[in-house]
Motif scaffolding. Structure first.
Motif, short mmCIF file in Angstrom:
data_model
loop_
_atom_site.label_atom_id
_atom_site.label_comp_id
_atom_site.label_asym_id
_atom_site.label_seq_id
_atom_site.Cartn_x
_atom_site.Cartn_y
_atom_site.Cartn_z
N CYS A 1 -89.58 44.12 0.22
CA CYS A 1 -90.39 44.51 -0.90
C CYS A 1 -91.78 44.35 -0.72
CB CYS A 1 -89.90 44.06 -2.11
SG CYS A 1 -90.08 42.25 -2.44
N CYS B 1 -87.33 39.65 -4.78
CA CYS B 1 -86.02 40.24 -4.38
C CYS B 1 -85.04 39.23 -3.91
CB CYS B 1 -86.06 41.58 -3.65
SG CYS B 1 -86.07 41.27 -1.94
N CYS C 1 -92.13 39.62 2.32
CA CYS C 1 -90.63 40.15 2.40
C CYS C 1 -90.67 41.30 3.11
CB CYS C 1 -90.12 40.25 1.04
SG CYS C 1 -88.68 41.00 0.79
N CYS D 1 -87.28 35.50 -0.31
CA CYS D 1 -88.60 36.41 -1.13
C CYS D 1 -88.63 36.07 -2.66
CB CYS D 1 -88.02 37.97 -0.98
SG CYS D 1 -89.16 38.86 -2.02
ZN ZN Z 1 -88.25 41.05 -1.37
#
Ligand code: ZN
Ligand code: BV8
Length: 244
Positions: free
Chosen positions: A154, A128, A151, A125
């Motif tokens: 998130c 994150c 992702c 990602c």
């Molecule tokens: Zn993420």
């Protein structure tokens, strides 16, 4: 020259093998800076291999890396990768440090190459950092846009797991490379133009601390100045002669 290099290698206790795109060239993976066949002769690094490029056009960048992943998947390790695995198996201590983002060392039997510039096979990602998986639909050419996956945690865009220009190298990998280069008695550099920093410091560190440096490359590089032995030839021919 080859005989000298082979005996230096045979007598070394702590070895670092430092590789670049040239070792995978004979498998059919394009290098970056070779004049006609290199990726940077056909594609623009600024619009493909920087954090800004990904922000500006994620689908262009993701598509390009997916195309490269597909290309690598269709290739196999060559005699050069196999010779490196043999060197590792034979030396009392050996650390393989690669700038390559392909997986050809692993597929030739090298257990744990230190990947200074990440991997085409470890997307994560962009926000994150969560490791992500691929949606297996590989583009046939390098200018084909593909939307990056989202992702799972998130919802941000997934990015390639490589180190772009202007980004820091993975701390653990860089530390392992510096430590191995500082402690080795022989460093074997294979198929790198030695122009990208900080990776290009690795052979310099070894040389500065007294290690023998052997270089395998068909062309001149900045490492010619520090190499004790320069073997001018293609990796898949020269390396097997060092482990015969
Ligand atoms: Zn993420
Ligand atoms: C950073 C990965 C800071 C993704 C790549 C000092 C001076 C000037 C500039 C800089 C400097 N220090 C830093 C910089 C900036 C920059 C840099 O080095 N620029 C250079 C090019 C001028 N460095 C960075 O941006 C680095 N990051 O500095 O971050 C920072 C610090 C803290 C916090 C935030 C930021 C990050 C660099 C990583 C770049 N990533 N790509 C991707 O793959 O798309 S670079 C790219 O070059 C490849 O990854 C590759 O790994 C790397 C090295 O190239 P080579 O492997 O050597 O390949 P090349 O084509 O050049 O050469 C091939 C060789 O093989 C040739 O010599 C050829 O003769 C030979 N060959 C051909 N056939 C064969 C062969 N050899 C043997 N057998 C054959 N058959």
């Amino acid at each position: 020259m080859g005989d000298t290099a082979a005996s230096l290698l045979r007598d070394a206790r702590k070895v670092v093998v430092f590789t670049g795109a040239g070792i995978s060239a004979e498998s059919g993976v394009p290098t970056f800076r070779d004049a006609l066949t290199g990726l940077w002769a056909r594609f623009d690094a600024e619009t493909l291999a920087t954090p800004r490029a990904f922000r500006d056009d994620p689908a262009l960048v993701w598509g390009w890396y997916e195309w490269r992943r597909g290309q690598v998947r269709r290739t196999r390790p060559n005699a050069g990768h196999e010779a490196v695995a043999a060197i590792e198996a034979r030396a009392p201590h050996c650390t393989l440090v690669t700038q390559n983002v392909d997986d050809l060392h692993e597929r030739a039997g090298s257990a744990a190459p230190v990947h200074l510039h990440g991997s085409l096979f470890a997307p994560r990602c962009s926000f994150c950092g969560l490791p992500a998986s691929f949606v297996d639909d590989l583009p046939a050419d390098g200018s084909h846009k593909v939307e990056p996956p989202m992702c799972e945690r998130c919802g941000s865009a997934v990015r390639p797991g490589v180190v772009w220009f202007g980004e820091a190298l993975p701390e653990v990998a860089l530390a392992a490379a510096v430590e191995a280069a500082s402690a080795c008695d022989l460093l074997l550099s294979v198929g790198t133009s030695a122009m990208v920093y900080p990776a290009a410091e690795i052979p310099q560190v070894a040389a500065r601390l007294g290690a023998t440096v052997i270089q395998v490359n068909p062309r001149e590089t900045p490492l010619d100045a520090i190499a004790d032995v320069n073997l001018r030839g293609p990796a898949a021919t020269v390396l097997p002669e060092l482990v015969r």
